[in-house]
Design a protein around this motif. Sequence first.
Motif, short mmCIF file in Angstrom:
data_model
loop_
_atom_site.label_atom_id
_atom_site.label_comp_id
_atom_site.label_asym_id
_atom_site.label_seq_id
_atom_site.Cartn_x
_atom_site.Cartn_y
_atom_site.Cartn_z
N TRP A 96 32.98 37.46 -78.29
CA TRP A 96 33.38 35.91 -79.01
C TRP A 96 35.04 35.85 -78.69
O TRP A 96 35.39 34.88 -78.42
N LEU A 97 35.47 36.90 -79.11
CA LEU A 97 36.85 36.86 -79.23
C LEU A 97 37.55 36.89 -77.84
O LEU A 97 38.58 36.21 -77.72
N PHE A 98 37.31 37.50 -76.92
CA PHE A 98 37.82 37.63 -75.47
C PHE A 98 37.04 36.77 -74.53
O PHE A 98 37.54 36.41 -73.37
N GLY A 99 35.82 36.37 -74.67
CA GLY A 99 35.17 35.79 -73.65
C GLY A 99 34.24 36.62 -72.82
O GLY A 99 34.58 37.85 -72.71
N ALA A 100 33.09 35.98 -72.29
CA ALA A 100 32.23 36.98 -71.45
C ALA A 100 33.20 37.46 -70.35
O ALA A 100 32.62 38.61 -69.65
N ALA A 101 34.00 36.80 -69.84
CA ALA A 101 34.60 37.20 -68.57
C ALA A 101 35.40 38.48 -68.70
O ALA A 101 35.95 39.05 -67.57
N SER A 102 35.59 38.94 -69.80
CA SER A 102 36.13 40.31 -70.27
C SER A 102 35.53 41.26 -69.86
O SER A 102 35.87 42.57 -69.75
N ALA A 103 33.98 41.13 -69.68
CA ALA A 103 33.28 42.39 -69.49
C ALA A 103 32.93 43.30 -70.70
O ALA A 103 32.44 44.26 -70.46
N VAL A 104 33.46 42.72 -71.71
CA VAL A 104 33.43 43.71 -72.98
C VAL A 104 31.80 43.97 -73.33
O VAL A 104 31.55 45.13 -74.11
N GLU A 105 31.05 43.06 -72.96
CA GLU A 105 29.57 43.38 -73.25
C GLU A 105 29.01 44.46 -72.56
O GLU A 105 28.04 45.16 -72.83
N ILE A 106 29.74 45.42 -71.82
CA ILE A 106 29.34 46.83 -71.23
C ILE A 106 29.20 47.70 -72.22
O ILE A 106 28.64 48.66 -71.84
N PHE A 107 30.07 47.58 -73.50
CA PHE A 107 29.80 48.40 -74.41
C PHE A 107 28.43 48.46 -74.90
O PHE A 107 28.16 49.54 -75.72
N LEU A 108 27.58 47.57 -74.75
CA LEU A 108 26.35 47.56 -75.11
C LEU A 108 25.63 48.83 -74.60
O LEU A 108 24.21 49.36 -74.94
N VAL A 109 25.98 49.11 -73.32
CA VAL A 109 25.27 50.40 -72.71
C VAL A 109 25.47 51.74 -73.40
O VAL A 109 24.50 52.26 -73.78
N PRO A 110 26.44 52.11 -73.87
CA PRO A 110 26.56 53.23 -74.50
C PRO A 110 26.07 53.17 -76.09
O PRO A 110 25.55 54.14 -76.56
N CYS A 111 26.02 51.93 -76.65
CA CYS A 111 25.18 51.44 -77.55
C CYS A 111 23.74 51.83 -77.56
O CYS A 111 23.03 52.60 -78.61
N GLY A 112 23.20 51.36 -76.52
CA GLY A 112 21.80 51.60 -76.26
C GLY A 112 21.37 53.11 -76.04
O GLY A 112 20.69 53.73 -76.22
#
Length: 199
Positions: A96-112
């Motif tokens: 939400w802070l940086f936007g999806a274009a920041s690719a920060v959602e990639i951190f869901l991989v180590p979480c999983g």
Amino acid sequence: MISLFPALIKTVQAYARHPDPRVAAANVIALLVASNQPFYPFYLFWLVSPDITPAWFTFLSTPFFLAVPAIARWNTVAGRGLLPLAGIGNTVLSTWLFGAASAVEIFLVPCGVLALLLFRPGERWAGLALTALAFGVFLGLPDAYGPPLARYDAAEYAALARLNVISAGALTAFVALMFSGLLAQAEQSTDAAGDKKAR
């Protein structure tokens, strides 16, 4: 001042220590993430943009990472579960802070990955639930964030995405190495027990 550093290291090691190797691993990873969070604004400033305003809000998750060892002393399942849960929450906040274009959602991989590794077969329901949550967030929230707090140009977003991908990859590799070490220790214990029976 320098003499305080070894004492601080011993205090952190004592806080992370636990007789259950999976809990101890969760504690170390949680404290590693928390200790790296203060540096994120500097990475952002050096590698992406002088506008680091969103980075300060990521500290909202720091207390949750720091609490993992304390919670694990009370309940080991809750303590281990808090680590991927805090990571998922931090990823949602950062997206939400940086936007999806920041690719920060990639951190869901180590979480999983963590959710799958931290729990024993009898606790698998917890790991599967947290993994499902991580993938559910990835699949279900892309259009729900709204405009990010800060906007960057294409080159800055490319640099930010590169920073996040490298960071998430390094974290995943650290997790893999840690659990590879735990597996090697378990195999050595099994081999030693077999040698004793053979004598």
